[in-house]
Design a protein around this motif. Structure first.
Motif, PDB file in Angstrom:
ATOM      1  N   MET A   1     103.543  39.887 110.357  1.00 33.66           N
ATOM      2  CA  MET A   1     103.340  39.761 111.790  1.00 33.66           C
ATOM      3  C   MET A   1     104.291  38.706 112.317  1.00 33.66           C
ATOM      4  SD  MET A   1      99.908  38.952 113.827  1.00 33.66           S
ATOM      5  CE  MET A   1     100.076  38.739 115.541  1.00 33.66           C
ATOM      6  N   THR A   2     104.895  38.969 113.442  1.00 32.10           N
ATOM      7  CA  THR A   2     105.824  38.009 114.003  1.00 32.10           C
ATOM      8  C   THR A   2     105.207  37.364 115.238  1.00 32.10           C
ATOM      9  OG1 THR A   2     106.858  39.785 115.249  1.00 32.10           O
ATOM     10  CG2 THR A   2     107.887  39.196 113.150  1.00 32.10           C
ATOM     11  N   LEU A   3     104.532  36.275 115.021  1.00 33.65           N
ATOM     12  CA  LEU A   3     103.988  35.494 116.131  1.00 33.65           C
ATOM     13  C   LEU A   3     105.023  34.455 116.525  1.00 33.65           C
ATOM     14  CD1 LEU A   3     100.367  34.922 114.811  1.00 33.65           C
ATOM     15  CD2 LEU A   3     101.030  36.367 116.712  1.00 33.65           C
ATOM     16  N   ALA A   4     105.100  34.164 117.815  1.00 30.62           N
ATOM     17  CA  ALA A   4     106.049  33.181 118.296  1.00 30.62           C
ATOM     18  C   ALA A   4     105.767  31.826 117.639  1.00 30.62           C
ATOM     19  CB  ALA A   4     105.963  33.063 119.811  1.00 30.62           C
ATOM     20  N   HIS A   7     102.814  30.048 113.265  1.00 28.71           N
ATOM     21  CA  HIS A   7     101.379  30.198 113.441  1.00 28.71           C
ATOM     22  C   HIS A   7     100.720  30.545 112.122  1.00 28.71           C
ATOM     23  CE1 HIS A   7     102.558  30.555 117.678  1.00 28.71           C
ATOM     24  NE2 HIS A   7     101.351  30.115 117.921  1.00 28.71           N
ATOM     25  N   GLU A   8      99.464  30.217 112.047  1.00 27.24           N
ATOM     26  CA  GLU A   8      98.663  30.538 110.875  1.00 27.24           C
ATOM     27  C   GLU A   8      97.673  31.627 111.277  1.00 27.24           C
ATOM     28  OE1 GLU A   8      95.737  28.332 107.654  1.00 27.24           O
ATOM     29  OE2 GLU A   8      96.238  27.313 109.532  1.00 27.24           O
ATOM     30  N   LEU A   9      97.688  32.743 110.535  1.00 26.20           N
ATOM     31  CA  LEU A   9      96.773  33.843 110.801  1.00 26.20           C
ATOM     32  C   LEU A   9      95.679  33.856 109.740  1.00 26.20           C
ATOM     33  CD1 LEU A   9      95.900  36.398 112.323  1.00 26.20           C
ATOM     34  CD2 LEU A   9      97.481  37.682 110.858  1.00 26.20           C
ATOM     35  N   ILE A  10      94.445  33.823 110.200  1.00 24.37           N
ATOM     36  CA  ILE A  10      93.289  33.880 109.299  1.00 24.37           C
ATOM     37  C   ILE A  10      92.392  35.021 109.740  1.00 24.37           C
ATOM     38  CG2 ILE A  10      91.190  32.678 108.550  1.00 24.37           C
ATOM     39  CD1 ILE A  10      92.709  30.058 108.792  1.00 24.37           C
ATOM     40  N   PHE A  11      91.939  35.796 108.771  1.00 29.90           N
ATOM     41  CA  PHE A  11      90.904  36.793 109.009  1.00 29.90           C
ATOM     42  C   PHE A  11      89.574  36.129 108.673  1.00 29.90           C
ATOM     43  CE2 PHE A  11      93.494  40.890 107.833  1.00 29.90           C
ATOM     44  CZ  PHE A  11      94.416  40.601 108.819  1.00 29.90           C
ATOM     45  N   LEU A  12      88.617  36.217 109.567  1.00 33.13           N
ATOM     46  CA  LEU A  12      87.307  35.614 109.373  1.00 33.13           C
ATOM     47  C   LEU A  12      86.246  36.678 109.569  1.00 33.13           C
ATOM     48  CD1 LEU A  12      85.373  33.156 109.111  1.00 33.13           C
ATOM     49  CD2 LEU A  12      85.642  32.833 111.590  1.00 33.13           C
ATOM     50  N   LYS A  13      85.405  36.873 108.553  1.00 27.48           N
ATOM     51  CA  LYS A  13      84.318  37.839 108.668  1.00 27.48           C
ATOM     52  C   LYS A  13      82.981  37.115 108.692  1.00 27.48           C
ATOM     53  CE  LYS A  13      81.597  41.525 106.845  1.00 27.48           C
ATOM     54  NZ  LYS A  13      80.905  42.006 105.712  1.00 27.48           N
ATOM     55  N   LEU A  14      82.188  37.434 109.717  1.00 24.83           N
ATOM     56  CA  LEU A  14      80.808  36.979 109.774  1.00 24.83           C
ATOM     57  C   LEU A  14      79.965  38.127 109.228  1.00 24.83           C
ATOM     58  CD1 LEU A  14      80.781  35.391 113.351  1.00 24.83           C
ATOM     59  CD2 LEU A  14      81.243  34.278 111.153  1.00 24.83           C
ATOM     60  N   ARG A  44      89.945  26.130 116.592  1.00 22.03           N
ATOM     61  CA  ARG A  44      91.104  26.439 117.450  1.00 22.03           C
ATOM     62  C   ARG A  44      91.592  25.192 118.188  1.00 22.03           C
ATOM     63  NH1 ARG A  44      91.690  32.184 119.427  1.00 22.03           N
ATOM     64  NH2 ARG A  44      92.148  31.236 121.438  1.00 22.03           N
ATOM     65  N   ARG A  45      90.661  24.343 118.583  1.00 24.64           N
ATOM     66  CA  ARG A  45      91.032  23.100 119.273  1.00 24.64           C
ATOM     67  C   ARG A  45      91.778  22.176 118.302  1.00 24.64           C
ATOM     68  NH1 ARG A  45      86.098  21.323 121.417  1.00 24.64           N
ATOM     69  NH2 ARG A  45      86.424  22.874 123.026  1.00 24.64           N
ATOM     70  N   GLU A  46      91.288  22.101 117.067  1.00 27.64           N
ATOM     71  CA  GLU A  46      91.901  21.225 116.060  1.00 27.64           C
ATOM     72  C   GLU A  46      93.278  21.723 115.635  1.00 27.64           C
ATOM     73  OE1 GLU A  46      90.927  20.239 111.461  1.00 27.64           O
ATOM     74  OE2 GLU A  46      89.270  19.947 112.880  1.00 27.64           O
ATOM     75  N   ASN A  47      93.459  23.044 115.616  1.00 23.93           N
ATOM     76  CA  ASN A  47      94.732  23.623 115.184  1.00 23.93           C
ATOM     77  C   ASN A  47      95.191  24.659 116.212  1.00 23.93           C
ATOM     78  OD1 ASN A  47      96.934  24.795 113.980  1.00 23.93           O
ATOM     79  ND2 ASN A  47      95.869  25.440 112.126  1.00 23.93           N
ATOM     80  N   PRO A  48      95.952  24.229 117.220  1.00 30.67           N
ATOM     81  CA  PRO A  48      96.399  25.152 118.269  1.00 30.67           C
ATOM     82  C   PRO A  48      97.298  26.287 117.746  1.00 30.67           C
ATOM     83  CG  PRO A  48      96.770  22.868 118.928  1.00 30.67           C
ATOM     84  CD  PRO A  48      96.347  22.862 117.488  1.00 30.67           C
ATOM     85  N   ARG A  49      97.840  26.142 116.544  1.00 27.83           N
ATOM     86  CA  ARG A  49      98.683  27.192 115.959  1.00 27.83           C
ATOM     87  C   ARG A  49      97.862  28.267 115.246  1.00 27.83           C
ATOM     88  NH1 ARG A  49     101.978  26.015 112.042  1.00 27.83           N
ATOM     89  NH2 ARG A  49     100.538  24.557 111.120  1.00 27.83           N
ATOM     90  N   LEU A  50      96.550  28.083 115.231  1.00 30.90           N
ATOM     91  CA  LEU A  50      95.657  28.992 114.518  1.00 30.90           C
ATOM     92  C   LEU A  50      95.425  30.280 115.309  1.00 30.90           C
ATOM     93  CD1 LEU A  50      93.629  29.560 112.196  1.00 30.90           C
ATOM     94  CD2 LEU A  50      91.922  28.367 113.581  1.00 30.90           C
ATOM     95  N   HIS A  51      95.659  31.383 114.642  1.00 32.37           N
ATOM     96  CA  HIS A  51      95.315  32.702 115.183  1.00 32.37           C
ATOM     97  C   HIS A  51      94.245  33.287 114.281  1.00 32.37           C
ATOM     98  CE1 HIS A  51      98.314  33.156 118.325  1.00 32.37           C
ATOM     99  NE2 HIS A  51      99.229  32.689 117.486  1.00 32.37           N
ATOM    100  N   LEU A  52      93.172  33.773 114.888  1.00 34.07           N
ATOM    101  CA  LEU A  52      92.071  34.364 114.124  1.00 34.07           C
ATOM    102  C   LEU A  52      91.906  35.826 114.486  1.00 34.07           C
ATOM    103  CD1 LEU A  52      89.244  31.682 114.448  1.00 34.07           C
ATOM    104  CD2 LEU A  52      90.476  32.299 112.370  1.00 34.07           C
ATOM    105  N   LEU A  53      91.641  36.626 113.482  1.00 35.75           N
ATOM    106  CA  LEU A  53      91.140  37.978 113.662  1.00 35.75           C
ATOM    107  C   LEU A  53      89.719  37.926 113.139  1.00 35.75           C
ATOM    108  CD1 LEU A  53      91.448  41.044 114.216  1.00 35.75           C
ATOM    109  CD2 LEU A  53      92.162  41.258 111.846  1.00 35.75           C
ATOM    110  N   LEU A  54      88.757  38.138 114.014  1.00 35.50           N
ATOM    111  CA  LEU A  54      87.353  38.043 113.640  1.00 35.50           C
ATOM    112  C   LEU A  54      86.802  39.429 113.354  1.00 35.50           C
ATOM    113  CD1 LEU A  54      84.867  36.170 113.379  1.00 35.50           C
ATOM    114  CD2 LEU A  54      84.387  36.700 115.775  1.00 35.50           C
TER     115      LEU A  54
END
Length: 181
Positions: A1-4, A7-14, A44-54
């Motif tokens: 994935m090419t994010l501007a 960035h860090e992409l994390i998948f998070l499953k609840l 997200r506040r602590e790491n503004p570069r964080l992208h999550l897919l929930l």
């Protein structure tokens, strides 16, 4: 994935057993969903570069109908198609609750249900245009997916779990981490 930028992409499953009462049908654990939403806000506040897919499971919502109709194994008869719709309705109902709590916490969450975008062949993702997910992530949104009914070329219909969907998306989007809660 090419994010501007970097960035860090994390998948998070609840998990469904986390966000619902497994022993009582149709019972969401709103307090747990609310707490999870607050924790996502803080991350997200602590790491503004964080992208999550929930992603989230169906727990005491979709699993009851899925088991009753055997939807994951295939859908052919009129009764099984009615079950397919019931599973869809239950999964969507829980997703609605999850989205309410995420939005209430101030998260820019948007549901992108697999039933509207994915087709399968014999229980495996066959096609999925992931552009909407990529655009949501690029825009700083929080895309939300969940285990859902899927039209299947071999089985008629089936269910793909959040883990099934994550497995496909991991190849496409290459997250740094996958977290299952």
């Amino acid at each position: 994935m090419t994010l501007a930028g970097a960035h860090e992409l994390i998948f998070l499953k609840l998990g469904g057993s986390l966000i619902t009462e497994k022993t009582r049908a149709h019972t969401a654990r709103r307090d747990v969903i609310r707490r999870s939403a607050r924790e996502i806000v803080a991350a997200r506040r602590e790491n503004p570069r964080l992208h999550l897919l929930l992603g989230h499971g169906s727990g005491s919502f979709g699993h009851v109908a899925a088991h009753r109709y055997g939807t994951r194994h295939g859908v052919r008869t009129e009764d099984e198609w009615l079950g397919f719709v019931e599973v869809w309705k239950e999964a969507a109902a829980l997703n609605h609750i999850v989205l309410e709590e995420l939005l209430e916490a101030g998260l820019p969450a948007i549901a992108l249900p697999a039933s509207a975008a994915v087709t399968a062949n014999n229980g495996q993702v066959a096609q999925w245009n992931t552009t909407a997910i990529r655009c949501a992530l690029e825009g700083g949104l929080l895309p939300v997916i969940y285990g859902d009914v899927i039209f299947d070329e071999a089985r008629g219909g089936t269910i793909l779990s959040t883990e099934d969907l994550f497995a496909y998306l991991a190849i496409e989007l290459k997250p740094q981490r996958v977290l299952l809660v």
